[in-house]
Design a protein around this motif. Structure first.
Motif, mmCIF file in Angstrom:
data_model
loop_
_atom_site.group_PDB
_atom_site.id
_atom_site.type_symbol
_atom_site.label_atom_id
_atom_site.label_comp_id
_atom_site.label_asym_id
_atom_site.label_seq_id
_atom_site.Cartn_x
_atom_site.Cartn_y
_atom_site.Cartn_z
ATOM 1 N N LEU A 140 0.829 -1.194 0.000
ATOM 2 C CA LEU A 140 0.000 0.000 0.000
ATOM 3 C C LEU A 140 0.864 1.245 0.000
ATOM 4 O O LEU A 140 1.725 1.413 0.861
ATOM 5 N N ASP A 141 0.601 2.111 -0.936
ATOM 6 C CA ASP A 141 1.254 3.404 -0.976
ATOM 7 C C ASP A 141 0.509 4.327 -0.013
ATOM 8 O O ASP A 141 -0.725 4.420 -0.081
ATOM 9 N N GLY A 166 0.091 7.503 0.093
ATOM 10 C CA GLY A 166 -0.718 8.496 -0.613
ATOM 11 C C GLY A 166 -2.001 7.897 -1.162
ATOM 12 O O GLY A 166 -3.077 8.519 -1.096
ATOM 13 N N GLU A 167 -1.911 6.691 -1.684
ATOM 14 C CA GLU A 167 -3.094 6.018 -2.213
ATOM 15 C C GLU A 167 -4.052 5.644 -1.081
ATOM 16 O O GLU A 167 -5.275 5.754 -1.212
ATOM 17 N N ARG A 200 -5.822 8.768 -0.172
ATOM 18 C CA ARG A 200 -6.760 9.171 -1.227
ATOM 19 C C ARG A 200 -8.051 8.358 -1.165
ATOM 20 O O ARG A 200 -9.149 8.902 -1.224
ATOM 21 N N VAL A 201 -7.910 7.048 -1.028
ATOM 22 C CA VAL A 201 -9.087 6.186 -1.005
ATOM 23 C C VAL A 201 -9.926 6.447 0.250
ATOM 24 O O VAL A 201 -11.150 6.593 0.177
ATOM 25 N N GLN A 261 -12.548 14.314 1.010
ATOM 26 C CA GLN A 261 -11.527 14.421 -0.028
ATOM 27 C C GLN A 261 -10.658 15.670 0.142
ATOM 28 O O GLN A 261 -10.402 16.417 -0.806
#
Length: 196
Positions: free
Chosen positions: A40-41, A43-44, A47-48, A188
């Motif tokens: 898992l990144d 940042g990702e 974001r999710v 978000q």
């Protein structure tokens, strides 16, 4: 009844003091290997999870150095009986040690028009209470921010570890909802409000 049981145990030659239970073997502890980590990144991940809308609070306390507080969107009700809430705080927070020392805090639930107030409490190292009016909450004396739609006056009930955060459980001692209106939402990476 207990005396009768002890007399019976002695009469049949049984021990009346329990022997200590044998210790269970401790599991082998080891670090998680790089090949075992989820790919898992960060940042990702952020974001999710940003797709989950949350309300926004300001957690406040008062210690010997004066008022302290921080903006917090990781907040939830936890239990009705006893009345418990929970919030999460980064282990790197410089405000958390002051709240922990105080042993009590106030959860100030923000309304839709309080985005600037939230931004002020999200900044690290600034005088977060400059120009902010407040009064002591009724039980702990933690700052209750003027104009918030709702607040909860709590004492620290438990603290658990959760990765790079702490999970703080608070026992609610007093609470009130003083105003109607829409909540301040965070979604978000920005503030928002309900649209009908």
């Amino acid at each position: 009844m207990a005396a009768t049981a002890v007399r019976y145990l002695r009469s049949v030659g049984a021990a009346t003091v329990a022997e200590p239970a044998p210790a269970h073997p401790r599991p082998d502890l080891r670090a998680v290997g790089d090949d075992e980590r989820a790919p898992l990144d960060p940042g990702e991940f952020r974001r999710v999870l940003g797709h989950f809308a949350s309300g926004v609070t300001v957690i406040t306390a008062a210690d010997e150095d004066g008022p302290a507080g921080f903006a917090c969107q990781s907040f939830a009700s936890l239990s009705l009986d006893p009345p418990l809430i929970a919030f999460m705080v980064a282990r790197t927070s410089t405000t958390w040690p002051r709240i922990a020392r105080a042993g009590a805090f106030c959860v100030n639930i923000l309304g839709a028009a309080q985005g600037e107030l939230c931004r002020g409490f999200a900044v690290s190292g600034a005088d977060k209470f400059a120009g902010v009016t407040h009064e002591p909450s009724p039980v702990s004396g933690a700052p209750r921010l003027t104009g918030v739609p709702a607040w909860l006056d709590c004492t620290i009930h438990a603290v658990h570890t959760g990765g790079d955060h702490l999970i703080v459980v608070g026992r609610v001692n007093a609470l009130d909802a003083t105003a109607e209106g829409e909540p301040l939402l965070f979604h978000q990476g920005r503030f928002g409000r309900f649209t009908g």
